[in-house]
Design a protein around this motif. Structure first.
Motif, PDB file in Angstrom:
ATOM      1  N   SER A  29      36.253 -13.360  19.271  1.00 20.96           N
ATOM      2  CA  SER A  29      37.139 -12.223  19.521  1.00 20.96           C
ATOM      3  C   SER A  29      38.584 -12.632  19.761  1.00 20.96           C
ATOM      4  O   SER A  29      39.469 -11.795  19.797  1.00 20.96           O
ATOM      5  CB  SER A  29      36.625 -11.414  20.710  1.00 20.96           C
ATOM      6  N   THR A  30      38.836 -13.909  19.925  1.00 21.82           N
ATOM      7  CA  THR A  30      40.205 -14.388  20.137  1.00 21.82           C
ATOM      8  C   THR A  30      40.846 -14.909  18.857  1.00 21.82           C
ATOM      9  O   THR A  30      41.996 -15.348  18.875  1.00 21.82           O
ATOM     10  CB  THR A  30      40.235 -15.500  21.192  1.00 21.82           C
ATOM     11  N   TRP A  52      43.278 -10.679  16.227  1.00 26.21           N
ATOM     12  CA  TRP A  52      42.083 -10.787  17.074  1.00 26.21           C
ATOM     13  C   TRP A  52      41.731  -9.456  17.724  1.00 26.21           C
ATOM     14  O   TRP A  52      40.553  -9.115  17.872  1.00 26.21           O
ATOM     15  CB  TRP A  52      42.284 -11.849  18.151  1.00 26.21           C
ATOM     16  N   SER A  53      42.749  -8.673  18.087  1.00 26.84           N
ATOM     17  CA  SER A  53      42.513  -7.407  18.778  1.00 26.84           C
ATOM     18  C   SER A  53      42.253  -6.257  17.811  1.00 26.84           C
ATOM     19  O   SER A  53      41.828  -5.184  18.222  1.00 26.84           O
ATOM     20  CB  SER A  53      43.721  -7.047  19.638  1.00 26.84           C
ATOM     21  N   ARG A  71      37.444  -4.767  12.301  1.00 22.17           N
ATOM     22  CA  ARG A  71      36.592  -5.694  13.034  1.00 22.17           C
ATOM     23  C   ARG A  71      35.937  -4.998  14.209  1.00 22.17           C
ATOM     24  O   ARG A  71      36.461  -4.019  14.754  1.00 22.17           O
ATOM     25  CB  ARG A  71      37.377  -6.918  13.493  1.00 22.17           C
ATOM     26  N   ASP A  72      34.798  -5.537  14.581  1.00 22.53           N
ATOM     27  CA  ASP A  72      34.057  -5.084  15.751  1.00 22.53           C
ATOM     28  C   ASP A  72      33.741  -6.329  16.569  1.00 22.53           C
ATOM     29  O   ASP A  72      32.791  -7.050  16.276  1.00 22.53           O
ATOM     30  CB  ASP A  72      32.777  -4.364  15.318  1.00 22.53           C
ATOM     31  N   ASN A  73      34.561  -6.598  17.568  1.00 18.23           N
ATOM     32  CA  ASN A  73      34.378  -7.819  18.353  1.00 18.23           C
ATOM     33  C   ASN A  73      33.088  -7.794  19.162  1.00 18.23           C
ATOM     34  O   ASN A  73      32.538  -8.848  19.486  1.00 18.23           O
ATOM     35  CB  ASN A  73      35.587  -8.037  19.265  1.00 18.23           C
ATOM     36  N   GLY A  74      32.615  -6.615  19.480  1.00 18.38           N
ATOM     37  CA  GLY A  74      31.347  -6.518  20.196  1.00 18.38           C
ATOM     38  C   GLY A  74      30.178  -6.997  19.357  1.00 18.38           C
ATOM     39  O   GLY A  74      29.174  -7.476  19.880  1.00 18.38           O
ATOM     40  N   ASN A  76      30.799  -9.147  16.720  1.00 19.03           N
ATOM     41  CA  ASN A  76      31.263 -10.377  16.044  1.00 19.03           C
ATOM     42  C   ASN A  76      31.281 -10.232  14.523  1.00 19.03           C
ATOM     43  O   ASN A  76      30.808 -11.110  13.790  1.00 19.03           O
ATOM     44  CB  ASN A  76      30.376 -11.569  16.439  1.00 19.03           C
TER      45      ASN A  76
END
Length: 123
Positions: A29-30, A52-53, A71-74, A76
């Protein structure tokens, strides 16, 4: 970070396709993530990138208005929604990640690469 791109296939011109990039690693996520493609006999070409955000995106002129990166960081994952596909979009598509705040079209800025997924657009 390990990346794996999938979702490619054979489609007709004018069709849509959604590619996904699945990542492993708690720090995904970074990372900024980019999509690149390489057509037979050609070099690797930048397609799109996302911060990243998710707050910033960047597209190659050739795909602007047709492709959307998200993107969906939750989960990945980073996706590339492609519409109105053209034969010239035919290529192997790769996702890549880099620890950077700015977005770049230079593939050397990205440190981690996944195996590609092939997209073939027939006329």
């Amino acid at each position: 970070v390990q990346l794996q791109a999938f979702g490619g296939g054979l489609v007709q011109a004018g069709s849509s396709l959604r590619l996904s990039c699945a990542a492993s690693g708690r720090t995904f996520s970074t990372y900024a993530v980019g999509w690149f493609r390489q057509a037979p006999g050609k070099g690797r070409e930048f397609v799109a990138a996302i911060r990243w955000s998710g707050s910033l995106t960047y597209y190659a002129d050739s795909v602007k208005g047709r492709f959307t990166i998200s993107r969906d960081n939750g989960k990945n994952t980073v996706s590339l929604q492609m519409i109105t596909l053209k034969p010239e979009d035919t290529a192997v598509y790769y996702c890549a990640a880099g620890a950077m705040a700015r977005l770049y079209s230079d593939p050397q800025k990205y440190h981690y690469w996944g195996q590609g997924t092939e997209v073939t657009v027939s006329s």
